[in-house]
Design an enzyme around this catalytic site. Structure first.
Site, short mmCIF file in Angstrom:
data_model
loop_
_atom_site.label_atom_id
_atom_site.label_comp_id
_atom_site.label_asym_id
_atom_site.label_seq_id
_atom_site.Cartn_x
_atom_site.Cartn_y
_atom_site.Cartn_z
CD GLN A 1 -28.91 -24.46 -25.44
OE1 GLN A 1 -27.72 -24.70 -25.31
NE2 GLN A 1 -29.47 -24.25 -26.63
CB CYS B 1 -31.74 -23.84 -18.82
SG CYS B 1 -32.10 -25.13 -17.59
#
Length: 214
Positions: free
Chosen positions: A75, A170
């Site tokens: 991410q 993340c």
């Protein structure tokens, strides 16, 4: 007994993310089985990078920091001065590692380095990276093309952590982030960079030689 493979290490100083990513991808696309693997060490200008599966809702308030949609896994994360980026352009076949094995080797290298300074750290099965008391100190993300890897890891040394509050690091809401300096490690950036390289080469089974910067 097989000879230990050797890779080239390039110390690139401070570079912008976009051009570095393009250079990694070009290197990977152009390499052949005889091309030596490389590790690049550098710092980035402030930037948020969004992985392939990145979701917009994890970008809370990027403000004036640019966002780059990149092709690594994972991410969103932040890169900036005072953070060490280590990019691994490896042949998985030469290294004798799968992707999971390489991720674990990167995590162990950071854990080993922190252990030298009496800082206990751990990896998490549900969230790749390295953590100290639940706070993330190293983030990981890879891309594999034609059996070759690029991207790698980022290790927080002595940086402004405020930009992490503008994202869900993340993809985890409220995840705390830490760095070596906040943990009382007073070694220099260069000492920690060299220590991490040594631990990483040991974990992935490579020798290292310096290469000219370009």
């Amino acid at each position: 007994m097989s000879k230990q493979p050797t890779l080239l290490v390039r110390d690139l100083g401070r570079r912008d993310y976009q051009s570095t990513w393009q250079a990694m991808r070009a290197f990977t696309d152009q390499r052949t089985p005889s091309t030596p693997s490389e590790i690049w060490r550098l710092e980035h200008d402030p930037v948020f990078t969004q992985g392939q599966a990145g979701r917009a809702e994890h970008l809370l308030n990027p403000g004036d920091i640019p966002v780059v949609q990149t092709d690594r896994g994972g991410q969103v994360t932040y890169h900036g001065p005072g953070q060490l980026a280590v990019y691994l352009m490896l042949s998985l076949r030469e290294a004798g590692l799968g992707v999971r094995g390489l991720v674990s080797a990167m995590e162990r290298s950071v854990i080993s380095l922190l252990g030298q300074y009496d800082v206990p750290a751990c990896a998490r099965a549900d969230a790749p990276g390295v953590y100290v008391d639940g706070a993330k100190i190293a983030a990981l993300g890879l891309r594999v093309r034609r059996g070759y890897t690029y991207h790698g890891l980022s290790f927080n040394i002595d940086m402004d952590l405020q930009p992490f509050s503008r994202i869900n690091p993340c993809g985890y809401k409220g995840m705390p982030v830490t760095q070596a300096r906040a943990l009382g490690i007073d070694a220099s950036f260069e000492q920690l960079s060299d220590g991490l390289l040594e631990a990483l080469c040991r974990e992935i089974g490579y020798g290292a030689t310096a290469a000219s910067c370009n």
